[in-house]
Design an enzyme around this catalytic site. Structure first.
Site, PDB file in Angstrom:
ATOM      1  CB  CYS A  41      -1.013   0.015   1.283  1.00  0.00           C
ATOM      2  SG  CYS A  41      -0.039  -0.371   2.778  1.00  0.00           S
ATOM      3  CG  HIS A 314      -3.914   0.228   4.714  1.00  0.00           C
ATOM      4  ND1 HIS A 314      -3.301  -0.651   3.797  1.00  0.00           N
ATOM      5  CD2 HIS A 314      -4.949   0.776   3.974  1.00  0.00           C
ATOM      6  CE1 HIS A 314      -3.870  -0.579   2.577  1.00  0.00           C
ATOM      7  NE2 HIS A 314      -5.092   0.219   2.846  1.00  0.00           N
TER       8      HIS A 314
END
Length: 360
Positions: A41, A314
């Site tokens: 990510c 994340h």
């Protein structure tokens, strides 16, 4: 100034390809998700920001890159070019940037592996590789480069050391691709109406710092070691101003994330932080400076956020597609967003584009 005119070859290509892709109110142009290849990510959000950087988009979509590598799959500029073509084609399904990941692993060993990496480190690594591959097999000096990466992202940081005895000034100028800003570990009392803003962080970054007796410098005028103050200012502003809010604190004893709330604006005026504004404090100089046109306003076009902690986090991003249309990019998923959602987010990396460009 020399006006641009299309060549005969370009005119021929335009006539033979009358169809034009352009942004409309409901346009999905440039909105394509990226497949997460296993904790990637950090790469996805940087790629989304890069493909929505206006001047970089214009460069790659006008076939400006000429590769100087002899072998296939060696040039990261070619791979970024491919990613732009994939992003701005008619396909809507998410695609895999696996070649870019492999190239980064090959050239930036500290980012190799499937562990979660720092998006900021990846951003700098990509710019560095693009810069080096753009000038590969050319006579261009890296220190005086005018490649597209340096044209867009490079600014100049001025450092002034002032001797506290004779007031002599020693000045050095260094290029930068982004500005890393320290954050206080604890926010001010929000109940009192106080907040920390991006402008506060820039104010602290550019204010004079007393170095103290433990860090004396050799003054050329005094010919001896003296205490001094140090001040950083922007001598040259880049087209894209990238700000790194230092939320990750690493020490021998502690690794933690700083969650201090930082308010950042949609429009940012960098005028107070450029060198001749900060260093000339006399009334006469201020009067002279006020007469200079203020063309130093920037508009926000990308925000990268980190959710979670250092062990399990994340990255996602907000990007401005065009005009006032914002989207939230979460790997393969892209959803519409509002400017209020963008400005309410925590913020880790902030990307601003200069509103008025000066051509020399």
């Amino acid at each position: 100034f020399e006006p641009w005119y299309p060549s005969s070859k370009e005119i021929s290509m335009l006539k033979s390809n009358p169809k034009r892709d352009e942004f409309s109110e409901n346009s999905k142009l440039g909105l394509r998700g990226l497949i997460n290849l296993g904790n990637t990510c950090f790469m996805s959000c940087i790629v989304q920001v890069l493909v929505h950087t206006p001047l970089l988009r214009d460069y790659f979509l006008s076939d400006r890159h000429i590769c100087n590598f002899s072998g296939a799959d060696q040039c990261i500029v070619c791979e970024i070019d491919r990613i732009f073509q994939e992003t701005y084609c008619d396909k809507m399904s998410p695609f895999s940037p696996h070649k870019l990941l492999h190239m980064i692993w090959t050239h930036a060993h500290h980012l190799a592996g499937y562990e979660q990496q720092d998006a900021h480190e990846f951003f700098i690594a990509v710019l560095d590789l693009l810069h080096r591959h753009l000038i590969h097999k050319t006579n261009i000096s890296p220190t005086s480069c005018t490649c597209i990466v340096d044209t867009i992202f490079t600014g100049k940081l001025q450092s002034d050391l002032v001797c506290q005895v004779c007031k002599g000034v020693s000045t050095t100028v260094d290029p930068f691709w982004d500005i890393s800003l320290d954050l206080p570990a604890v926010s001010p009392d929000l109940s009192g109406g106080q907040t920390i803003s991006l402008q506060d962080c820039l104010q602290r970054f550019t204010q004079p710092e007393h170095l103290g007796s433990a860090a004396k410098i050799k003054c050329s005028k005094c010919n001896s070691h003296q205490e001094s103050t140090k001040q950083l200012t922007m001598q040259k502003l880049p087209v894209v101003a990238s700000f790194h809010l230092k939320r990750f604190e690493h020490s021998s004893r502690l690794h933690k994330k700083i969650t201090t709330r930082v308010d950042f604006p949609e429009i940012l005026d960098m005028t107070p932080f450029i060198s001749h504004a900060r260093n000339n404090s006399s009334p006469m100089k201020k009067k002279e400076y006020q007469g200079i046109p203020s063309n130093n306003k920037y508009i926000l076009y990308g925000v990268i956020n980190h959710v979670g902690n250092l062990d399990a986090g994340h990255y996602t991003s907000f990007i401005r597609q065009h005009s006032d249309l914002w989207f939230h990019c979460n790997d393969h998923q892209i959803l519409p967003a509002s400017i209020s959602q963008v400005l309410d987010s925590e913020g880790y990396l902030l990307f601003y584009h200069k509103q008025i460009l000066e051509y020399t």
